[in-house]
Write a protein that holds these residues in place. Structure first.
Motif, PDB file in Angstrom:
ATOM      1  N   GLU A 177     -33.035  36.465 -52.998  1.00 42.72           N
ATOM      2  CA  GLU A 177     -34.110  35.840 -52.234  1.00 42.72           C
ATOM      3  C   GLU A 177     -33.548  34.968 -51.126  1.00 42.72           C
ATOM      4  O   GLU A 177     -34.018  34.990 -49.981  1.00 42.72           O
ATOM      5  CB  GLU A 177     -34.996  35.021 -53.176  1.00 42.72           C
ATOM      6  CG  GLU A 177     -36.254  34.485 -52.516  1.00 42.72           C
ATOM      7  CD  GLU A 177     -37.151  33.760 -53.499  1.00 42.72           C
ATOM      8  OE1 GLU A 177     -38.043  33.027 -53.050  1.00 42.72           O
ATOM      9  OE2 GLU A 177     -36.955  33.936 -54.719  1.00 42.72           O
ATOM     10  N   ASN A 230     -32.262  37.079 -48.278  1.00 43.73           N
ATOM     11  CA  ASN A 230     -33.333  37.561 -47.406  1.00 43.73           C
ATOM     12  C   ASN A 230     -33.827  36.480 -46.456  1.00 43.73           C
ATOM     13  O   ASN A 230     -34.100  36.748 -45.281  1.00 43.73           O
ATOM     14  CB  ASN A 230     -34.498  38.092 -48.247  1.00 43.73           C
ATOM     15  CG  ASN A 230     -34.167  39.418 -48.914  1.00 43.73           C
ATOM     16  OD1 ASN A 230     -33.344  40.182 -48.409  1.00 43.73           O
ATOM     17  ND2 ASN A 230     -34.800  39.698 -50.040  1.00 43.73           N
ATOM     18  N   ARG A 272     -31.148  36.129 -43.642  1.00 40.24           N
ATOM     19  CA  ARG A 272     -31.114  37.240 -42.694  1.00 40.24           C
ATOM     20  C   ARG A 272     -32.346  37.272 -41.799  1.00 40.24           C
ATOM     21  O   ARG A 272     -32.273  37.705 -40.652  1.00 40.24           O
ATOM     22  CB  ARG A 272     -30.973  38.561 -43.442  1.00 40.24           C
ATOM     23  CG  ARG A 272     -29.612  38.736 -44.096  1.00 40.24           C
ATOM     24  CD  ARG A 272     -29.428  40.142 -44.653  1.00 40.24           C
ATOM     25  NE  ARG A 272     -30.433  40.463 -45.664  1.00 40.24           N
ATOM     26  CZ  ARG A 272     -30.529  41.653 -46.251  1.00 40.24           C
ATOM     27  NH1 ARG A 272     -29.690  42.626 -45.919  1.00 40.24           N
ATOM     28  NH2 ARG A 272     -31.449  41.877 -47.170  1.00 40.24           N
ATOM     29  N   ALA A 273     -33.471  36.816 -42.334  1.00 37.44           N
ATOM     30  CA  ALA A 273     -34.699  36.830 -41.542  1.00 37.44           C
ATOM     31  C   ALA A 273     -34.767  35.680 -40.547  1.00 37.44           C
ATOM     32  O   ALA A 273     -35.398  35.802 -39.493  1.00 37.44           O
ATOM     33  CB  ALA A 273     -35.919  36.781 -42.471  1.00 37.44           C
ATOM     34  N   ARG A 283     -29.403  42.935 -35.495  1.00 37.59           N
ATOM     35  CA  ARG A 283     -30.083  42.958 -36.793  1.00 37.59           C
ATOM     36  C   ARG A 283     -31.010  41.775 -36.949  1.00 37.59           C
ATOM     37  O   ARG A 283     -30.704  40.663 -36.517  1.00 37.59           O
ATOM     38  CB  ARG A 283     -29.058  42.945 -37.929  1.00 37.59           C
ATOM     39  CG  ARG A 283     -28.383  44.267 -38.163  1.00 37.59           C
ATOM     40  CD  ARG A 283     -29.336  45.310 -38.733  1.00 37.59           C
ATOM     41  NE  ARG A 283     -29.463  45.238 -40.184  1.00 37.59           N
ATOM     42  CZ  ARG A 283     -30.613  45.030 -40.812  1.00 37.59           C
ATOM     43  NH1 ARG A 283     -31.720  44.811 -40.148  1.00 37.59           N
ATOM     44  NH2 ARG A 283     -30.655  45.016 -42.136  1.00 37.59           N
ATOM     45  N   GLY A 292     -34.232  40.518 -40.025  1.00 39.07           N
ATOM     46  CA  GLY A 292     -34.393  40.527 -41.474  1.00 39.07           C
ATOM     47  C   GLY A 292     -34.852  41.870 -41.994  1.00 39.07           C
ATOM     48  O   GLY A 292     -35.359  42.707 -41.245  1.00 39.07           O
ATOM     49  N   GLU A 293     -34.678  42.086 -43.298  1.00 36.51           N
ATOM     50  CA  GLU A 293     -35.084  43.314 -43.977  1.00 36.51           C
ATOM     51  C   GLU A 293     -34.554  44.537 -43.225  1.00 36.51           C
ATOM     52  O   GLU A 293     -33.366  44.628 -42.960  1.00 36.51           O
ATOM     53  CB  GLU A 293     -36.617  43.334 -44.149  1.00 36.51           C
ATOM     54  CG  GLU A 293     -37.123  42.189 -45.022  1.00 36.51           C
ATOM     55  CD  GLU A 293     -38.613  42.202 -45.233  1.00 36.51           C
ATOM     56  OE1 GLU A 293     -39.347  42.644 -44.320  1.00 36.51           O
ATOM     57  OE2 GLU A 293     -39.060  41.777 -46.312  1.00 36.51           O
ATOM     58  N   ASN A 294     -35.439  45.488 -42.851  1.00 34.90           N
ATOM     59  CA  ASN A 294     -34.989  46.694 -42.155  1.00 34.90           C
ATOM     60  C   ASN A 294     -35.189  46.624 -40.644  1.00 34.90           C
ATOM     61  O   ASN A 294     -35.106  47.639 -39.958  1.00 34.90           O
ATOM     62  CB  ASN A 294     -35.744  47.925 -42.697  1.00 34.90           C
ATOM     63  CG  ASN A 294     -35.363  48.240 -44.131  1.00 34.90           C
ATOM     64  OD1 ASN A 294     -34.231  48.014 -44.550  1.00 34.90           O
ATOM     65  ND2 ASN A 294     -36.314  48.746 -44.897  1.00 34.90           N
ATOM     66  N   TRP A 295     -35.425  45.423 -40.134  1.00 32.06           N
ATOM     67  CA  TRP A 295     -35.763  45.275 -38.720  1.00 32.06           C
ATOM     68  C   TRP A 295     -34.525  45.107 -37.847  1.00 32.06           C
ATOM     69  O   TRP A 295     -33.548  44.482 -38.223  1.00 32.06           O
ATOM     70  CB  TRP A 295     -36.696  44.087 -38.523  1.00 32.06           C
ATOM     71  CG  TRP A 295     -38.052  44.295 -39.107  1.00 32.06           C
ATOM     72  CD1 TRP A 295     -38.507  43.850 -40.319  1.00 32.06           C
ATOM     73  CD2 TRP A 295     -39.139  45.011 -38.529  1.00 32.06           C
ATOM     74  NE1 TRP A 295     -39.794  44.243 -40.536  1.00 32.06           N
ATOM     75  CE2 TRP A 295     -40.210  44.960 -39.446  1.00 32.06           C
ATOM     76  CE3 TRP A 295     -39.313  45.704 -37.318  1.00 32.06           C
ATOM     77  CZ2 TRP A 295     -41.433  45.565 -39.186  1.00 32.06           C
ATOM     78  CZ3 TRP A 295     -40.539  46.302 -37.066  1.00 32.06           C
ATOM     79  CH2 TRP A 295     -41.577  46.230 -37.991  1.00 32.06           C
TER      80      TRP A 295
END
Length: 280
Positions: free
Chosen positions: A20, A23, A26-27, A192, A194-197
């Motif tokens: 968590e 994530n 990264r976001a 890059r 977050g997540e797959n974005w």
């Protein structure tokens, strides 16, 4: 002090699962440039993988750092990290829009000994000063010697800072301008999120901000109260107005229409005209 018009979620990292926290990081710390790193094992096996914990940290000597993290699910380490620990060499290739899907594919967790160049459809180019090959399709490649590896922890999610000194740099001629410098618009870099974005660093996403290095900006505290307390002008708008050496003299308007007009002018980089719009 002015209170924000929203609630705030506060987090103590040690009190939530590592995945968590990963994530959230990264976001929020984004966009991040992507290093497509080629390396060679002690047995000569080639590996290729992308890393978004990456940036430049020095020009003299030229130093880039990327950070492979231990996998959160099982605390295992990546082949790239194992390789650079043994050979102390790598090539860092930049990732642009035209190769981002291939770069992502190269990061699939193939078994050790599998050549990701082949899996991702990249072509190898022999490097001049290091053993790992360059990626032909990358617009810029850095041949690097690994100066130091700083392990930040031994638990799942911990990173290892791979400090790389650039010993040779290769630039595709198509991204160079007439002055011999890299043209940002031609690079079409991606980053890059977050997540797959991912995000694009070209087209309408590009904008310029004049750095206050040669002139001394007046600052927010010098802005007239009528402007500083505007309900129309944002913090970014005020910063543009404050990034001049001297505030123009005059009596300033509080009228929302004048402020809206100034905002429009600021959006078109017409700083001087914006100031005039704010003077009665």
């Amino acid at each position: 002090m002015k209170q924000p018009p929203y609630t705030v979620k506060s987090i103590i990292p040690s009190e939530i699962p590592v995945a968590e926290m990963h994530n959230y990081l990264r976001a929020s710390v984004a966009p991040r440039p992507i290093a497509l790193v080629s390396s060679v094992s002690a047995d000569g096996e080639i590996a290729l993988s992308s890393f978004s914990f990456f940036n430049v940290f020095s020009a003299n000597p030229p130093v880039l750092i990327f950070s492979p993290t231990r996998r959160v699910r099982d605390n295992s380490t990546k082949h790239t990290l194992e390789n650079v620990k043994k050979t102390r060499e790598c090539v860092i290739n930049v990732v642009t829009e035209d190769i981002v899907q291939q770069a992502s594919l190269s990061s699939t967790e193939f078994e050790k000994g599998i050549n990701e160049f082949e899996k991702a459809g990249f072509h190898e180019v022999k490097s001049d000063l290091v053993a790992p090959p360059r990626v032909l399709e990358s617009k810029v490649s850095f041949e690097c010697k690994v100066k130091e590896i700083l392990e930040l922890g031994t638990d799942a999610g911990a990173g290892s800072l791979v400090v790389c000194e650039v010993v040779k740099m290769h630039i595709h001629g198509e991204v160079l301008g007439d002055d011999g410098r890299i043209c940002t618009e031609r690079m079409k870099l991606v980053a890059r999120m977050g997540e797959n974005w991912y995000s694009k660093a070209f087209g309408d996403a590009l904008f310029e901000i004049s750095k206050p290095l040669h002139t001394l900006g007046a600052g927010f505290d010098k802005l007239p109260r009528e402007i500083r307390e505007s309900e129309i002008l944002t913090g970014n708008d005020l910063a543009k107005l404050a990034n001049i050496e001297a505030i123009p003299p005059g009596v300033y308007s509080r009228d929302v229409h004048d402020h809206a007009r100034a905002k429009q002018l600021l959006n078109n980089c017409r700083i001087h005209d914006a100031w005039q719009a704010l003077i009665r």
